[in-house]
Design a protein around this motif. Structure first.
Motif, PDB file in Angstrom:
ATOM      1  N   UNK A  82     -18.593 -18.076   6.083  1.00 34.27           N
ATOM      2  CA  UNK A  82     -17.647 -17.995   7.199  1.00 34.27           C
ATOM      3  C   UNK A  82     -18.167 -16.981   8.200  1.00 34.27           C
ATOM      4  N   UNK A  83     -17.925 -17.263   9.474  1.00 33.36           N
ATOM      5  CA  UNK A  83     -18.162 -16.297  10.539  1.00 33.36           C
ATOM      6  C   UNK A  83     -16.876 -16.246  11.346  1.00 33.36           C
ATOM      7  N   UNK A  84     -16.285 -15.050  11.414  1.00 29.91           N
ATOM      8  CA  UNK A  84     -15.014 -14.864  12.110  1.00 29.91           C
ATOM      9  C   UNK A  84     -15.306 -14.109  13.404  1.00 29.91           C
ATOM     10  N   UNK A  85     -14.852 -14.679  14.513  1.00 25.38           N
ATOM     11  CA  UNK A  85     -15.082 -14.087  15.824  1.00 25.38           C
ATOM     12  C   UNK A  85     -13.761 -13.605  16.400  1.00 25.38           C
ATOM     13  N   UNK A  86     -13.778 -12.402  16.984  1.00 16.09           N
ATOM     14  CA  UNK A  86     -12.587 -11.839  17.605  1.00 16.09           C
ATOM     15  C   UNK A  86     -13.011 -10.976  18.794  1.00 16.09           C
ATOM     16  N   UNK A  87     -12.078 -10.770  19.705  1.00 17.36           N
ATOM     17  CA  UNK A  87     -12.327  -9.833  20.801  1.00 17.36           C
ATOM     18  C   UNK A  87     -11.664  -8.494  20.516  1.00 17.36           C
ATOM     19  N   UNK A  88     -10.961  -8.394  19.379  1.00 13.24           N
ATOM     20  CA  UNK A  88     -10.267  -7.156  19.020  1.00 13.24           C
ATOM     21  C   UNK A  88     -10.391  -6.928  17.515  1.00 13.24           C
ATOM     22  N   UNK A  89     -11.450  -6.253  17.113  1.00 17.83           N
ATOM     23  CA  UNK A  89     -11.727  -6.031  15.701  1.00 17.83           C
ATOM     24  C   UNK A  89     -10.636  -5.202  15.029  1.00 17.83           C
ATOM     25  N   UNK A  90     -10.076  -4.220  15.718  1.00 21.83           N
ATOM     26  CA  UNK A  90      -9.020  -3.392  15.140  1.00 21.83           C
ATOM     27  C   UNK A  90      -7.814  -4.260  14.790  1.00 21.83           C
ATOM     28  N   UNK A  91      -7.400  -5.128  15.698  1.00 25.08           N
ATOM     29  CA  UNK A  91      -6.255  -6.003  15.441  1.00 25.08           C
ATOM     30  C   UNK A  91      -6.548  -6.953  14.281  1.00 25.08           C
ATOM     31  N   UNK A  95      -4.854  -7.304   9.967  1.00 24.91           N
ATOM     32  CA  UNK A  95      -4.268  -8.490   9.327  1.00 24.91           C
ATOM     33  C   UNK A  95      -5.272  -9.222   8.433  1.00 24.91           C
ATOM     34  N   UNK A  96      -6.358  -8.541   8.073  1.00 21.93           N
ATOM     35  CA  UNK A  96      -7.415  -9.171   7.272  1.00 21.93           C
ATOM     36  C   UNK A  96      -6.865  -9.728   5.965  1.00 21.93           C
ATOM     37  N   UNK A  97      -5.811  -9.118   5.421  1.00 19.72           N
ATOM     38  CA  UNK A  97      -5.220  -9.604   4.170  1.00 19.72           C
ATOM     39  C   UNK A  97      -4.737 -11.047   4.306  1.00 19.72           C
ATOM     40  N   UNK A  98      -4.454 -11.513   5.512  1.00 20.00           N
ATOM     41  CA  UNK A  98      -4.076 -12.912   5.731  1.00 20.00           C
ATOM     42  C   UNK A  98      -5.188 -13.825   5.245  1.00 20.00           C
ATOM     43  N   UNK A  99      -6.421 -13.513   5.600  1.00 17.12           N
ATOM     44  CA  UNK A  99      -7.562 -14.305   5.172  1.00 17.12           C
ATOM     45  C   UNK A  99      -7.815 -14.125   3.682  1.00 17.12           C
ATOM     46  N   UNK A 100      -7.794 -12.893   3.196  1.00 19.17           N
ATOM     47  CA  UNK A 100      -8.064 -12.605   1.786  1.00 19.17           C
ATOM     48  C   UNK A 100      -7.074 -13.354   0.896  1.00 19.17           C
ATOM     49  N   UNK A 101      -5.790 -13.262   1.216  1.00 21.99           N
ATOM     50  CA  UNK A 101      -4.758 -13.912   0.402  1.00 21.99           C
ATOM     51  C   UNK A 101      -4.870 -15.430   0.460  1.00 21.99           C
ATOM     52  N   UNK A 102      -5.146 -15.960   1.646  1.00 20.08           N
ATOM     53  CA  UNK A 102      -5.278 -17.411   1.800  1.00 20.08           C
ATOM     54  C   UNK A 102      -6.438 -17.932   0.956  1.00 20.08           C
ATOM     55  N   UNK A 103      -7.583 -17.276   1.049  1.00 15.83           N
ATOM     56  CA  UNK A 103      -8.735 -17.730   0.280  1.00 15.83           C
ATOM     57  C   UNK A 103      -8.526 -17.513  -1.218  1.00 15.83           C
ATOM     58  N   UNK A 104      -7.860 -16.439  -1.596  1.00 23.57           N
ATOM     59  CA  UNK A 104      -7.607 -16.175  -3.020  1.00 23.57           C
ATOM     60  C   UNK A 104      -6.780 -17.308  -3.626  1.00 23.57           C
ATOM     61  N   UNK A 105      -5.858 -17.861  -2.860  1.00 29.22           N
ATOM     62  CA  UNK A 105      -5.044 -18.978  -3.350  1.00 29.22           C
ATOM     63  C   UNK A 105      -5.894 -20.195  -3.672  1.00 29.22           C
ATOM     64  N   UNK A 106      -7.021 -20.341  -2.994  1.00 34.55           N
ATOM     65  CA  UNK A 106      -7.895 -21.494  -3.203  1.00 34.55           C
ATOM     66  C   UNK A 106      -9.016 -21.185  -4.192  1.00 34.55           C
ATOM     67  N   UNK A 107      -9.195 -19.915  -4.525  1.00 29.69           N
ATOM     68  CA  UNK A 107     -10.288 -19.519  -5.410  1.00 29.69           C
ATOM     69  C   UNK A 107     -11.615 -19.380  -4.684  1.00 29.69           C
ATOM     70  N   UNK A 108     -11.600 -19.509  -3.365  1.00 24.44           N
ATOM     71  CA  UNK A 108     -12.833 -19.415  -2.582  1.00 24.44           C
ATOM     72  C   UNK A 108     -13.129 -17.969  -2.208  1.00 24.44           C
ATOM     73  N   UNK A 109     -14.415 -17.606  -2.219  1.00 23.51           N
ATOM     74  CA  UNK A 109     -14.851 -16.270  -1.800  1.00 23.51           C
ATOM     75  C   UNK A 109     -16.176 -16.402  -1.041  1.00 23.51           C
ATOM     76  N   UNK A 110     -16.187 -17.165   0.050  1.00 21.84           N
ATOM     77  CA  UNK A 110     -17.450 -17.398   0.738  1.00 21.84           C
ATOM     78  C   UNK A 110     -17.995 -16.125   1.387  1.00 21.84           C
TER      79      UNK A 110
END
Length: 137
Positions: A82-91, A95-110
């Protein structure tokens, strides 16, 4: 080399695992490879949804990514990077846990790279670009 059914995690150090990704993954044998253009928090017409809500944007971008995977007969378990692009890294960090939790539900850790850029095609949007691979039957 023999074909594996699941990627083999490659983590010389374990600090990335709680962040939701492996440092590398080894996949062997003949593979089907899917390259996915950046997915964002847009509706079926390409209109931005959740302007100003980075967590909701990230969640919808992941949903849109999974729609592309499903259309190719794949799932989040097949994500190779995965490559995640943003214009506001602090923001995004907030909310990075949104991605972590979503992927954890699928068992994916790319393996994942996060990039702050000066501008994206849709101002203020979060985009996720991906590579997916699965063994051929």
């Amino acid at each position: 080399m023999t074909t594996t059914t699941a990627p083999l995690p490659v983590n010389p150090d374990s600090w990335t695992v709680p962040l939701g990704y492996d440092q590398g993954q080894l996949r062997t044998g003949p593979l089907a490879l899917l390259t996915v253009a950046a997915q964002a928090s847009v509706d079926e017409e390409g209109r931005l949804v959740h302007d100003g809500d980075v967590a909701a944007q990230l969640a919808l971008a992941l949903t849109n990514l999974e729609r592309v995977l499903a259309a190719a007969g794949m799932s989040a378990a097949d994500l190779a990077s995965l490559r995640v692009f943003t214009t506001d890294l602090v923001a995004l960090d907030d909310v990075w846990d949104t991605l972590v939790e979503h992927l954890a539900e699928t068992g994916a850790r790319p393996p994942t790279t996060v990039l702050e850029v000066s501008r994206l095609s849709v101002p203020g949007v979060v985009c996720i670009e991906a590579l997916a691979a699965r063994p051929l039957p």
